[in-house]
Write a protein that holds these residues in place. Structure first.
Motif, PDB file in Angstrom:
ATOM      1  N   GLN A   1      72.671  -3.091  16.172  1.00  0.00           N
ATOM      2  CA  GLN A   1      72.641  -1.812  16.870  1.00  0.00           C
ATOM      3  C   GLN A   1      73.209  -0.726  15.941  1.00  0.00           C
ATOM      4  O   GLN A   1      74.400  -0.745  15.621  1.00  0.00           O
ATOM      5  CB  GLN A   1      73.441  -1.885  18.168  1.00  0.00           C
ATOM      6  N   PRO A   2      72.383   0.216  15.490  1.00  0.00           N
ATOM      7  CA  PRO A   2      72.827   1.229  14.516  1.00  0.00           C
ATOM      8  C   PRO A   2      73.638   2.356  15.171  1.00  0.00           C
ATOM      9  O   PRO A   2      73.113   3.451  15.421  1.00  0.00           O
ATOM     10  CB  PRO A   2      71.514   1.732  13.928  1.00  0.00           C
ATOM     11  N   TRP A   3      74.910   2.114  15.420  1.00  0.00           N
ATOM     12  CA  TRP A   3      75.766   3.110  16.066  1.00  0.00           C
ATOM     13  C   TRP A   3      76.018   4.326  15.173  1.00  0.00           C
ATOM     14  O   TRP A   3      76.535   5.340  15.646  1.00  0.00           O
ATOM     15  CB  TRP A   3      77.081   2.468  16.484  1.00  0.00           C
ATOM     16  N   SER A   4      75.656   4.250  13.902  1.00  0.00           N
ATOM     17  CA  SER A   4      75.756   5.438  13.051  1.00  0.00           C
ATOM     18  C   SER A   4      74.770   6.514  13.494  1.00  0.00           C
ATOM     19  O   SER A   4      74.913   7.685  13.122  1.00  0.00           O
ATOM     20  CB  SER A   4      75.503   5.060  11.590  1.00  0.00           C
ATOM     21  N   ASP A   5      73.785   6.141  14.324  1.00  0.00           N
ATOM     22  CA  ASP A   5      72.818   7.107  14.858  1.00  0.00           C
ATOM     23  C   ASP A   5      73.291   7.744  16.164  1.00  0.00           C
ATOM     24  O   ASP A   5      72.601   8.620  16.706  1.00  0.00           O
ATOM     25  CB  ASP A   5      71.461   6.430  15.103  1.00  0.00           C
ATOM     26  N   PHE A   6      74.421   7.305  16.699  1.00  0.00           N
ATOM     27  CA  PHE A   6      74.924   7.863  17.955  1.00  0.00           C
ATOM     28  C   PHE A   6      75.190   9.363  17.813  1.00  0.00           C
ATOM     29  O   PHE A   6      75.755   9.815  16.823  1.00  0.00           O
ATOM     30  CB  PHE A   6      76.216   7.144  18.354  1.00  0.00           C
ATOM     31  N   GLU A   7      74.783  10.118  18.844  1.00  0.00           N
ATOM     32  CA  GLU A   7      75.023  11.563  18.829  1.00  0.00           C
ATOM     33  C   GLU A   7      75.433  12.030  20.218  1.00  0.00           C
ATOM     34  O   GLU A   7      74.905  11.547  21.227  1.00  0.00           O
ATOM     35  CB  GLU A   7      73.766  12.330  18.402  1.00  0.00           C
ATOM     36  N   PHE A   8      76.377  12.942  20.254  1.00  0.00           N
ATOM     37  CA  PHE A   8      76.715  13.644  21.492  1.00  0.00           C
ATOM     38  C   PHE A   8      76.604  15.139  21.225  1.00  0.00           C
ATOM     39  O   PHE A   8      77.275  15.673  20.338  1.00  0.00           O
ATOM     40  CB  PHE A   8      78.135  13.301  21.956  1.00  0.00           C
ATOM     41  N   ASP A   9      75.721  15.794  21.963  1.00  0.00           N
ATOM     42  CA  ASP A   9      75.483  17.223  21.786  1.00  0.00           C
ATOM     43  C   ASP A   9      75.109  17.527  20.331  1.00  0.00           C
ATOM     44  O   ASP A   9      75.614  18.478  19.715  1.00  0.00           O
ATOM     45  CB  ASP A   9      76.723  18.020  22.200  1.00  0.00           C
ATOM     46  N   ASN A  10      74.227  16.653  19.767  1.00  0.00           N
ATOM     47  CA  ASN A  10      73.707  16.791  18.399  1.00  0.00           C
ATOM     48  C   ASN A  10      74.777  16.611  17.332  1.00  0.00           C
ATOM     49  O   ASN A  10      74.563  16.975  16.164  1.00  0.00           O
ATOM     50  CB  ASN A  10      73.019  18.150  18.196  1.00  0.00           C
TER      51      ASN A  10
END
Length: 378
Positions: free
Chosen positions: A258-267
């Motif tokens: 799971q690539p959590w480095s792609d997680f974003e909140f409000d960009n």
């Protein structure tokens, strides 16, 4: 990754399990084996012995593992319909900082969090030519997370203050699964009776996130800020295999990414997240002829080993996890079980001013199988 006692006993594999007596919540293709109407629910105990450079403490909690129900619509065509609600994330912590100020004296700052996100899902499976099976589910995510910052003064003339940040999440996603046919038939092996590969893929559309910042002061409760944003969660990919040896022994190898480095909140991305990698090796012994014998011959034995490169990276130091698991399946009758799962492990390090956790998990699950909708022969 998994919340039933059986999965915890096997090390929480994500993809590589499919059989008739248990419902997988992570690979919809596995539902093609369901032959009875099944109910699964239970509770989980979590304990953590946390140590750092300045001391240690023990924390524990007990959580509901969710509820799942599955129906065999057509065993010949591999059509099974399953629905349920399970927890996805859980937040529960409290940190106390004792401080002092020349003007106001001694006071405490209490940081705490509470809440979580749950998933409701409903889906089905289908058997394809070549004994392949596919499955898909519709997933709906919702939940609340509350983060508190309390200032508690020792002087009675000063009123304690509370700041609360609330996040409310909702959104949809889907989970897809595939299980291959029995590859063991190609080898004509006498000892290996079943050998399959499994794949799963989960996608979550951006979660709508409403947030607010509230404060409890001498003026009463005040809302400082409100707004809406998008939370982008990463995809989840699972690959696994299961092998049945001498009919009574089943072994699993499972890999989850799971690539959590792609997680974003409000960009905005987080500097404290990295990609997750998880490897599980597990095994299960079950006497397939045990139902013709006594209670002790029907007991199922399980065990597993897990390495997880978690998504957390604090102070440029990654947090890794190692664990060992074991458990039992106790018969309640034909096709029904009480399952017990236990897991112990270590996570993190005290280097870079971080925390090391020795964690303990115990799980109890009730798994009931009933014959419903059986057409009577007249």
């Amino acid at each position: 990754h998994g919340f039933s006692a059986r999965r915890i006993a096997l090390g929480n594999p994500v993809t590589a399990i499919a059989d008739a007596d248990y419902i997988s919540t992570t690979n919809p293709a596995s539902w093609y084996k369901i032959v009875r109407t099944r109910f699964e629910t239970g509770i989980n105990y979590f304990g953590m012995d946390i140590s750092g450079n300045e001391g240690s403490a023990y924390y524990s909690e007990t959580l509901f593992s969710g509820f799942v129900i599955g129906f065999p619509v057509s065993y010949k065509m591999g059509v099974g319909v399953t629905a349920g609600i399970i927890p996805v994330t859980n937040v529960n912590y409290e940190v106390v900082r004792n401080r002092s100020d020349d003007d106001i004296g001694d006071y405490s700052e209490v940081l705490s969090g509470d809440g979580g996100i749950s998933k409701f899902f409903i889906g089905s499976s289908l058997k394809l030519p070549g004994d392949f099976a596919i499955g898909a589910s519709f997933d709906y995510y919702s939940g609340n997370l509350d983060y508190f910052n309390n200032i508690e003064f020792n002087q009675s003339s000063l009123r304690d203050t509370e700041f609360r940040t609330n996040f409310r999440y909702k959104g949809v996603g889907t989970t897809l699964g595939l299980i291959t046919g029995n590859i063991a038939e190609l080898f004509a092996s006498e000892s290996i009776s079943d050998f399959r590969f499994s794949f799963s893929f989960s996608y979550i559309a951006e979660l709508n996130t409403d947030s607010s910042l509230n404060a409890e002061t001498t003026l009463g409760e005040t809302i400082f800020e409100e707004g809406s944003a998008k939370t982008k969660l990463p995809i989840k990919v699972g690959v696994g295999t299961n092998i049945r040896v001498n009919k009574n022994y089943q072994f699993f190898v499972d890999y989850n990414y799971q690539p959590w480095s792609d997680f974003e909140f409000d960009n905005n991305k987080s500097q404290n997240l990295r990609d997750l990698h998880k490897i599980t090796i597990g095994g299960e012994y079950r006497n397939l002829e045990g139902f013709r014998q006594g209670f002790w011959e029907q007991i199922i034995l399980r065990g597993g080993l897990t390495y997880e490169r978690t998504q957390y990276q604090i102070n440029n130091t990654g947090v890794d996890e190692y664990s060992v698991s074991a458990g039992l399946g106790l018969p309640l009758g034909l096709g029904s079980f009480v399952d017990l799962g236990f897991q112990v492990g270590v996570r993190g390090t005290t280097e870079s001013n971080l925390l090391k956790e020795n964690f303990y998990r115990a799980s109890f699950s009730l798994n009931i199988g009933e014959l419903w909708f059986v057409r009577q022969v007249r």
